[in-house]
Design an enzyme around this catalytic site. Structure first.
Site, short mmCIF file in Angstrom:
data_model
loop_
_atom_site.label_atom_id
_atom_site.label_comp_id
_atom_site.label_asym_id
_atom_site.label_seq_id
_atom_site.Cartn_x
_atom_site.Cartn_y
_atom_site.Cartn_z
N CYS A 153 -12.25 14.20 17.67
CA CYS A 153 -12.81 14.76 18.78
C CYS A 153 -14.24 14.45 19.26
O CYS A 153 -15.18 14.94 18.46
CB CYS A 153 -13.07 16.38 18.48
SG CYS A 153 -13.21 17.11 20.02
N GLY A 154 -14.44 13.83 20.82
CA GLY A 154 -15.25 13.03 20.64
C GLY A 154 -17.17 13.96 21.05
O GLY A 154 -18.26 13.94 20.43
N GLU B 162 -5.61 18.56 27.93
CA GLU B 162 -5.63 18.45 25.84
C GLU B 162 -3.94 18.04 25.55
O GLU B 162 -4.09 19.38 25.37
CB GLU B 162 -7.38 18.57 25.14
CG GLU B 162 -8.30 17.78 25.08
CD GLU B 162 -9.80 18.12 24.66
OE1 GLU B 162 -9.27 17.16 23.45
OE2 GLU B 162 -10.06 18.76 25.12
N THR C 212 -13.14 11.98 23.94
CA THR C 212 -12.34 10.84 24.37
C THR C 212 -12.41 10.97 25.43
O THR C 212 -11.95 9.20 26.10
CB THR C 212 -12.03 10.82 23.35
OG1 THR C 212 -10.94 12.13 23.30
CG2 THR C 212 -12.43 10.83 21.50
N ASN D 249 -3.54 12.56 26.01
CA ASN D 249 -4.30 13.34 26.08
C ASN D 249 -4.29 12.80 28.21
O ASN D 249 -4.04 11.39 27.88
CB ASN D 249 -6.38 13.43 26.29
CG ASN D 249 -6.06 14.05 24.37
OD1 ASN D 249 -4.79 14.92 24.47
ND2 ASN D 249 -6.62 13.60 24.28
N CYS E 57 -13.96 16.73 27.53
CA CYS E 57 -13.12 15.80 26.62
C CYS E 57 -13.93 15.18 26.12
O CYS E 57 -14.43 13.57 26.88
CB CYS E 57 -12.05 15.71 26.37
SG CYS E 57 -11.28 14.94 24.86
#
Length: 325
Positions: free
Chosen positions: A103-104, A252, A263, A226, A261
């Site tokens: 998870c970025g 997501e 990513t 996603n 989000c």
């Protein structure tokens, strides 16, 4: 703030111990319940994750992030071979209890949490183990107008287009039905260590899209995906560098619509950059409902994600109150 440094489930033989130390944090309002389990003594079940992430009966969050020693996990062996300095592993779970690769936004909040716990001094480069490989984090100045606190920049690793040259030439390799929109839209698949499907919409369509229900993607990716809806906003100059900008909403997998989000922001920026073709900017600002992040395409095929990370509060969760005892 100073977060509690032990996040372990109480021993069943000690009935008067019934709390779990947690911290709440967010990255552009993509929010998480954070657990310090550096000694790997917590049985982080899917049920516990769901109860902690419940927004009405728990703490509430898009996911749960656990700090655990990389050496304590089976998947950590390969991480430490690749990067011995990756002492800490980000064990990320979606709000529905499912295990996620990465998870970025969570990586940035994880790094801020390590600073809070005294496990990183915030200088130099921090190597973090994740199920998508090693992620490297450093502190950077915030984009103008986003306060005095530093941002965290994460090397997100190699991004790729699973559809290959054919998808680049066509501009898409999937179709997505978004509830609230009249027609099925073409989408480009992007891999950022986890799967994404990116499609372009207009301003009005971005607002009209119903992301309370999962978009239907065809062909359906085996592990789900996603879905990012993007509105390209053009380019501008900043310090002699061309910077692109897009607006985005995201659904997501395992969570639903989130305020941000990380990513997904990388996937959206790289998709729009691909569509723009030769001469497209390498730097993109991505506006999400929870704020703004910066995505940079690096020369080695990697992408960097930079943005804020905020720790909001520390708490003691009554395990009996959330039905865990």
């Amino acid at each position: 703030m100073t977060a509690a440094t032990t996040a372990t489930l109480p021993d069943a033989t000690v009935p008067d111990v019934s709390t779990l130390a947690v911290t709440k944090g967010h990255g552009t309002q993509n929010d998480f319940v954070l657990l310090d389990d550096r000694d790997a003594t917590l049985d982080l079940t899917a049920d516990l994750v769901r109860r902690l992430a419940d927004r009405r009966a728990g703490l509430g969050g898009d996911g749960v992030v656990r700090v655990v020693a990389t050496a304590a996990l089976p998947e950590g062996a390969g991480i430490l071979v690749a990067e011995p300095a990756a002492r800490w592993f980000m064990d990320y779970r979606n709000g529905d209890g499912s295990v996620a690769e990465m998870c970025g936004n969570g990586v940035r909040v994880f790094a801020a949490y390590l600073v809070d716990l005294g496990l990183w001094d915030g200088t130099g480069e921090l190597a973090i183990g994740t199920r998508a490989g090693v992620r490297r984090v450093r502190r950077v100045p915030a984009v103008d107008g986003d306060g005095d606190e530093p941002w965290y920049a994460v090397d997100m690793g190699v991004w790729s287009l699973p559809g290959g040259p054919a998808a680049v030439e066509a501009g898409f390799d999937a179709e997505v039905h978004v509830h609230g929109l009249d027609v099925v839209r073409p989408a480009l698949s992007v891999d950022v260590g986890n799967p994404h499907s990116v499609l372009v919409v207009g301003d009005d369509e971005l607002e009209a899209a119903d992301l309370t229900r999962a978009p239907v993607v065809s062909p359906t990716p085996p592990a789900g995906t996603n879905v990012e809806l993007v509105v390209p906003l053009g380019e501008s100059e900043a310090g002699g560098v061309s910077v692109g900008r897009i607006r985005m909403r995201v659904h997501e997998r395992g969570v639903g619509e989130t305020r941000s989000c990380g990513t997904g922001a990388v996937a959206a920026a790289m998709a729009v950059r691909t569509w723009a073709g030769a001469g497209a900017p390498d730097v993109w600002l991505v506006d999400v409902p929870g704020g703004t992040v910066r995505v940079s395409a690096l020369a080695d095929g990697h992408a960097e994600l930079a943005g804020p990370a905020v720790l909001v509060a520390g708490a003691q969760v009554d395990l009996r109150a959330i039905g865990m005892r």
